[in-house]
Design a protein around this motif. Sequence first.
Motif, PDB file in Angstrom:
ATOM      1  N   TYR A 287       0.826  -1.201   0.000  1.00  0.00           N
ATOM      2  CA  TYR A 287       0.000   0.000   0.000  1.00  0.00           C
ATOM      3  C   TYR A 287       0.856   1.246   0.000  1.00  0.00           C
ATOM      4  N   GLU A 288       1.933   1.196   0.784  1.00  0.00           N
ATOM      5  CA  GLU A 288       2.759   2.388   0.927  1.00  0.00           C
ATOM      6  C   GLU A 288       3.674   2.647  -0.255  1.00  0.00           C
ATOM      7  N   LYS A 294      -3.829   2.544  -3.441  1.00  0.00           N
ATOM      8  CA  LYS A 294      -4.394   3.873  -3.187  1.00  0.00           C
ATOM      9  C   LYS A 294      -5.298   4.285  -4.333  1.00  0.00           C
ATOM     10  N   PRO A 475      11.268   4.710  -3.340  1.00  0.00           N
ATOM     11  CA  PRO A 475      12.458   5.120  -2.591  1.00  0.00           C
ATOM     12  C   PRO A 475      12.949   4.120  -1.556  1.00  0.00           C
ATOM     13  N   LEU A 540       1.886  12.575  -7.877  1.00  0.00           N
ATOM     14  CA  LEU A 540       2.692  12.675  -6.672  1.00  0.00           C
ATOM     15  C   LEU A 540       3.690  11.537  -6.546  1.00  0.00           C
ATOM     16  N   ASN A 542       6.596   9.524  -7.714  1.00  0.00           N
ATOM     17  CA  ASN A 542       7.717   9.418  -8.634  1.00  0.00           C
ATOM     18  C   ASN A 542       7.684  10.491  -9.706  1.00  0.00           C
TER      19      ASN A 542
ATOM     20  N   PRO B 102       4.294  18.937   0.860  1.00  0.00           N
ATOM     21  CA  PRO B 102       4.925  18.053  -0.132  1.00  0.00           C
ATOM     22  C   PRO B 102       4.200  18.076  -1.468  1.00  0.00           C
ATOM     23  N   VAL B 103       2.858  18.170  -1.406  1.00  0.00           N
ATOM     24  CA  VAL B 103       2.124  18.200  -2.672  1.00  0.00           C
ATOM     25  C   VAL B 103       2.499  19.443  -3.461  1.00  0.00           C
ATOM     26  N   ARG B 106       5.880  18.982  -4.979  1.00  0.00           N
ATOM     27  CA  ARG B 106       5.931  18.083  -6.132  1.00  0.00           C
ATOM     28  C   ARG B 106       5.222  18.675  -7.333  1.00  0.00           C
ATOM     29  N   LEU B 107       4.119  19.378  -7.072  1.00  0.00           N
ATOM     30  CA  LEU B 107       3.308  19.889  -8.178  1.00  0.00           C
ATOM     31  C   LEU B 107       3.127  21.382  -8.001  1.00  0.00           C
ATOM     32  N   SER B 144       3.267   5.228   7.773  1.00  0.00           N
ATOM     33  CA  SER B 144       4.078   5.430   6.579  1.00  0.00           C
ATOM     34  C   SER B 144       3.279   5.360   5.292  1.00  0.00           C
ATOM     35  N   SER B 145       1.973   5.593   5.378  1.00  0.00           N
ATOM     36  CA  SER B 145       1.227   5.546   4.126  1.00  0.00           C
ATOM     37  C   SER B 145       1.599   6.729   3.250  1.00  0.00           C
ATOM     38  N   PHE B 148       5.633   8.048   0.465  1.00  0.00           N
ATOM     39  CA  PHE B 148       5.986   8.455  -0.887  1.00  0.00           C
ATOM     40  C   PHE B 148       6.036   9.971  -1.022  1.00  0.00           C
ATOM     41  N   LEU B 149       5.370  10.653  -0.093  1.00  0.00           N
ATOM     42  CA  LEU B 149       5.424  12.109  -0.155  1.00  0.00           C
ATOM     43  C   LEU B 149       6.636  12.659   0.560  1.00  0.00           C
ATOM     44  N   LYS B 151       9.814  11.331   1.216  1.00  0.00           N
ATOM     45  CA  LYS B 151      11.201  11.194   0.800  1.00  0.00           C
ATOM     46  C   LYS B 151      11.393  11.723  -0.607  1.00  0.00           C
ATOM     47  N   VAL B 153      12.389  11.560  -4.298  1.00  0.00           N
ATOM     48  CA  VAL B 153      12.370  10.382  -5.139  1.00  0.00           C
ATOM     49  C   VAL B 153      13.424  10.495  -6.211  1.00  0.00           C
ATOM     50  N   ASN B 154      14.165   9.415  -6.381  1.00  0.00           N
ATOM     51  CA  ASN B 154      15.129   9.411  -7.480  1.00  0.00           C
ATOM     52  C   ASN B 154      14.441   8.926  -8.729  1.00  0.00           C
ATOM     53  N   VAL B 155      14.299   9.806  -9.673  1.00  0.00           N
ATOM     54  CA  VAL B 155      13.723   9.368 -10.930  1.00  0.00           C
ATOM     55  C   VAL B 155      14.866   8.925 -11.815  1.00  0.00           C
TER      56      VAL B 155
END
Lengths: 577, 156
Positions: A287-288, A294, A475, A540, A542, B102-103, B106-107, B144-145, B148-149, B151, B153-155
Amino acid sequence: MKRDLHQFQGPNHGTSIAGSSTSSPAVFGKDKMMMVKEEEEDDELLGVLGYKVRSSEMAEVALKLEQLETMMGNVQEDGLAHLATDTVHYNPAELYSWLDNMLTELNPPAASGSSGVNQILPSPEVNNNSFFAGGGDYDLKAIPGSAICRGSNQFAVDSLNNKRLKPCSSPDSMVTSPSPAGVIGTTVTTTTASESTRPLILVDSQDNGVRLVHALMACAEAVQSSNLTLAEALVKQIGFLAVSQAGAMRKVATYFAEALARRIYRLSPPQTQIDHSLSDTLQMHFYETCPYLKFAHFTANQAILEAFEGKKRVHVIDFSMNQGLQWPALMQALALREGGPPSFRLTGIGPPAADNSDHLHEVGCKLAQLAEAIHVEFEYRGFVANSLADLDASMLELRPSETESVAVNSVFELHKLLGRPGGIEKVFGVVKQIKPVIFTVVEQESNHNGPVFLDRFTESLHYYSTLFDSLEGAPSSQDKVMSEVYLGKQICNLVACEGPDRVERHETLSQWSNRFGSSGFAPAHLGSNAFKQASTLLALFNGGEGYRVEENNGCLMLSWHTRPLITTSAWKLSAVH
Amino acid sequence: MSEKRNRMVEKSNNKRRRVKLVPEFSINDHQDVLVEILRRLDGPSLCSAACVCRLWSAVARNDSIWEELCFRQVSPRPSPSLRSIVSALGGYRRLYFICIRPVLARLPTIIWSHDQLQLSLSLYCVHSYERLYVGAWLGDAPPSSLMFLRKPVNVV
């Protein structure tokens, strides 16, 4: 001996480099061909020049050139028209593959699939015909089989084995060749690598990747035709090849190899029901790490929210309760809607927990606490069922539809019913009795339920490769590993099990649409709100690289680089019923 | 000589007296004014302000400041009923740090319409659910849901 220092070109599948340099490696090769036994100094010199080849292999090259010469002598005249252009090879390692292609083109594939397959068993005693691949020192041969070369190019493997080496004559005429780029269909080139002591030459992992895929397919084909000895040998090869890869391909190959091994040795995979908490944890990490769950939850919630508009009492029946992660967001959205929140009732259905703890009850308590905090009237009931087909509408305590609106939700659960005859029909019957205002379904978008094992294998290989690819951008490494284990269990079930044990029977949207349509459901289109939320969510993750949302007949599909992976769809009872 | 000195002392006394006539104003005595000022700051400035001193740090915990920050770009303005829900879930300050910032990072070109707001609130809700109710269950793991926001991110 004249040797020119040429820039080392990476071996591409049969592509030749027609450059300005005129030195003919065939001349170089001729000198080498004179030596029958291995000479390490020459290998070293080759290495210094940048050639990825061992001098023992030059004997093979010589052999092939000889064969080509005889072949060309036998071929019709008009067949030689395409041999008109010049080719210069800078890498003698490519000579073998190029020659092979020439030979197979001139020599139409005669051997059928099974006979060709029988001949490729690795024979370690034939040391002269050894090619190194990957980083290890084992003998691997090219892997044919109709699974790979669907009638196009069959390797002339029979000529390879047990031929004695002969010095070559008149190699100059061999220089002419067509540009192989147009000639080659699907080929498997044998890679050559220097001794592990020399630092200069490296493995060509691209070639190994192709070998790996072909090995997997050949193994699956062998399993299908019950050729278990061959399958066993191939599985071991796959294990070695997989190690030479990096990243997603390695992991996918490892999981598939393990599943194939389980199938071959008839080891049943570890029972998932035993470790319910483990599968819970795995799903949490899944999920995470990536947006799939999600996406599923948010789009389904949006559909349910829109269907519940204006209703005062609502009831959601969840076929996929797990941790109940979908419902906080829905409760919050209901709490915020105009006119205040409705009274919310939730019925959760899940498998029995192994340690007899009332897992569903705990989830219900947590949700109740949240509901109290955000002032939503909440009622909860949990049902334990081994399979959804064990459910009956009478158990659910449905209230009259005038007072209560019901929604049914299923995330990655319906496909498990397809293994039981009559399972899905029973569940559809129950749903129709429930008379929901909306039935939201999220399923994997791939056909893993075909009758032929090889087709299922191929489909799932592509599907899970894409899925693992998409995980690569995540990540955290620990979460990623857990997610991969979560997917690995699905792979294991898909490949290793049969009959009612095989629960991962995914089907595509069109297949599900047919099922729903013929069972009395009509599609309910997901609105643009769901689409916009999904797009923002994916952006959001990646940086939005790779993930796409697509709309398909009112259903939303999450894709990774044009390959759809999961689909959210919504259904209502069609007017006829 | 002493007369000159007397005159100088008198002059400076006058000066001091003149200065004393102006009333002293310290913003720290008027915290409601401080709140009003802080409310109009943008994110980085507000965070710097919260680091000035202990008093300001305490004042900056006032959730209405962060509410303003979260919804400044949102139009139409969300209803006041949102307030009770967000405070139940952990407050606007946490919402800002965990979701909104964070949002936005990112955007940056995002248009804050109803859908984006709903998404942020959903994410926040899941996070709060995990933090408040689920955490102990899964072995004290931090929620930790929204990893993804958090950390970068390495693209690759």
